[in-house]
Design an enzyme around this catalytic site. Structure first.
Site, short mmCIF file in Angstrom:
data_model
loop_
_atom_site.label_atom_id
_atom_site.label_comp_id
_atom_site.label_asym_id
_atom_site.label_seq_id
_atom_site.Cartn_x
_atom_site.Cartn_y
_atom_site.Cartn_z
N THR A 31 -2.60 -18.56 -9.09
CA THR A 31 -2.04 -17.61 -10.06
C THR A 31 -0.57 -17.90 -10.36
O THR A 31 -0.17 -18.04 -11.52
CB THR A 31 -2.17 -16.17 -9.51
OG1 THR A 31 -3.53 -15.95 -9.17
CG2 THR A 31 -1.74 -15.14 -10.53
N GLU B 142 13.36 -16.10 -4.81
CA GLU B 142 13.41 -14.92 -5.69
C GLU B 142 12.00 -14.35 -5.96
O GLU B 142 11.81 -13.14 -6.03
CB GLU B 142 14.07 -15.31 -7.03
CG GLU B 142 14.27 -14.20 -8.02
CD GLU B 142 15.30 -13.16 -7.58
OE1 GLU B 142 16.49 -13.48 -7.56
OE2 GLU B 142 14.90 -12.02 -7.27
N GLY C 266 8.20 -9.70 -7.63
CA GLY C 266 7.73 -10.55 -8.74
C GLY C 266 8.74 -10.76 -9.84
O GLY C 266 9.67 -11.56 -9.70
N GLY D 232 -8.68 -7.79 -10.97
CA GLY D 232 -7.81 -8.85 -10.44
C GLY D 232 -6.50 -8.32 -9.87
O GLY D 232 -5.61 -9.10 -9.54
N GLU E 9 -6.97 -8.27 -3.96
CA GLU E 9 -7.68 -9.42 -3.40
C GLU E 9 -9.07 -8.99 -2.93
O GLU E 9 -9.31 -7.80 -2.68
CB GLU E 9 -6.92 -9.92 -2.16
CG GLU E 9 -5.48 -10.28 -2.41
CD GLU E 9 -5.32 -11.67 -3.00
OE1 GLU E 9 -6.20 -12.51 -2.77
OE2 GLU E 9 -4.32 -11.89 -3.69
N ASP F 127 2.13 -5.91 3.01
CA ASP F 127 2.77 -6.65 1.90
C ASP F 127 4.13 -6.00 1.57
O ASP F 127 5.15 -6.70 1.46
CB ASP F 127 1.84 -6.61 0.67
CG ASP F 127 2.46 -7.26 -0.55
OD1 ASP F 127 2.37 -8.48 -0.69
OD2 ASP F 127 3.06 -6.52 -1.36
N LYS G 45 8.23 -7.47 2.11
CA LYS G 45 9.30 -7.46 1.10
C LYS G 45 10.49 -6.65 1.60
O LYS G 45 11.65 -7.01 1.35
CB LYS G 45 8.76 -6.88 -0.21
CG LYS G 45 7.68 -7.78 -0.82
CD LYS G 45 6.94 -7.07 -1.93
CE LYS G 45 5.77 -7.89 -2.42
NZ LYS G 45 4.85 -7.14 -3.27
#
Ligand SMILES: NC(=O)c1ccc[n+]([C@@H]2O[C@H](COP(=O)([O-])OP(=O)(O)OC[C@H]3O[C@@H](n4cnc5c(N)ncnc54)[C@H](OP(=O)(O)O)[C@@H]3O)[C@@H](O)[C@H]2O)c1
Length: 333
Positions: free
Chosen positions: A16, A130, A135, A188, A191, A202, A206
């Protein structure tokens, strides 16, 4: 056609983010050449399956990491394969080969970031990341450069798109957790194995990366008090909704190790974070001088994350060109 002045990039992974990155480069190819003064060339990409159908093509795919890590023509290695191994081993090898390294891998950085940064420093090269946090929201450079004269006193935000999508639908439409999770997977946004997102891991990765940047803290995942959204049911949400409270998976930290946490918070609708919906992410920083700062935007997605990775590649390319100039000057002495 080959040009010795080109800056050459090797991709570890072409999923992706890798494909989003190449799309981003293709959309701005002239602009990039103008800014760098030379062309940026993707030499080849490492994948698991070269026969897999992909939305974007590349002239060369390989299943042998040595084709990237040991290619002396490659200046910049971009790790967008994800997971801890073999990404960790490959990143270390690239840094030891004195290649500039760009990664979007938050798990790798949360687990090994300080060691990898030190390895980059010892080898006189760079490690840029970065794309690993939020994102498409360009926050690391903002903290490192825009806020270098200020002091961050609190980090708070919504750092995971999948859980925000799930919580938004559960709140707005009264749907149950498993129905929305299935929908997120079909769209999508989640996962096949969503555990890293829904457990809060997750967001915690971060938060660890941001805490190191904002507070210069030597912290790891074990320092984060973490819970996810799996325990929430639609009846509890309906009950809280009646009281005017909105559920969000909030990551929050202050400059002490004891106050670093990820978990569901029930926010009033006056809180800016309560209005961040769907797959959007947001970050609020409280600083000594500027006070409250707030960003929101796409926290994931191939193009948005690819754009953040491209920003790192541009900076790495400038370093490569500067080193070449220094090399020419020294050779001419
Ligand atoms: N997706 C996002 O929106 C997003 C946002 C921010 C950060 N990130 C981070 O960016 C990284 C990449 O994410 P992604 O979504 O692009 O992942 P992805 O779609 O699963 O792509 C992973 C790529 O790496 C290749 N790969 C994986 N393991 C490999 C191995 N052992 N050997 C060779 N190739 C291997 C895969 O090859 P095949 O294609 O042949 O399977 C695929 O091309 C991750 O660290 C993720 O956390 C992603």
């Amino acid at each position: 056609m080959r040009n010795d002045d080109d800056v050459r990039v090797g991709l570890l992974g072409f999923g992706t983010v890798g494909q989003g990155l190449v799309q981003g480069i293709n959309l701005q190819i002239n602009n990039i050449s103008c800014r760098l003064g030379v062309s940026l060339k993707i030499q080849r990409a490492l994948v698991q399956d070269t026969k897999k159908k992909r939305a974007v093509g590349l002239p060369e795919l390989t299943t042998d990491a040595r084709d990237i890590l040991e290619d002396p023509e490659i200046d910049i290695v971009v790790e967008v394969m994800g997971g801890e191994q073999p990404a960790y081993a490959y990143t270390k090898q690239a840094l030891r080969q004195r290649k500039q390294v760009v990664t979007a891998n938050k798990l790798l950085l949360a687990l090994h970031g300080p060691e990898l940064k030190e390895l980059a420093r010892r080898n006189g090269t760079g490690l840029l990341y970065e794309g690993s946090v939020l994102g498409g929201i360009p926050i690391l450079r903002t903290i490192q450069r825009g806020l270098c004269g200020d002091r961050v006193e609190e980090v708070k935000g919504i750092f995971n798109s999948t859980t925000n999508f799930i919580l938004t639908r559960m709140y707005d439409l009264g749907e149950d957790y498993w129905t929305v999770l299935r929908l997120a997977q079909e769209a999508g946004y989640a996962e096949a194995d969503p555990s890293m997102d829904v457990s809060g891991l997750d967001a915690a990765c971060k938060l660890v990366i941001l805490c190191r940047e904002c507070f210069d803290l030597d912290i790891y995942l074990k320092d984060v008090t973490m819970s996810g959204i799996e325990h929430l049911d639609k009846w509890q949400i309906a009950l809280e909704k009646g009281q005017g409270r909105i559920p969000k998976l909030i990551a929050c930290a202050k400059p002490q190790k004891t106050e670093i946490r990820v978990g569901v918070e029930w926010l009033p609708d006056t809180d800016l974070l309560s209005r961040v919906s769907g797959v959007q992410n947001a970050l609020s920083l409280r600083t000594l001088l500027a006070g409250e700062l707030f960003w929101s935007g796409p926290g994931a997605g191939g193009l948005a994350t690819g754009g953040a990775v491209l920003a790192d590649i541009m900076e790495a390319a400038e370093r490569v060109l500067m080193e070449r100039d220094i090399g020419f000057l020294q050779a001419g002495r």
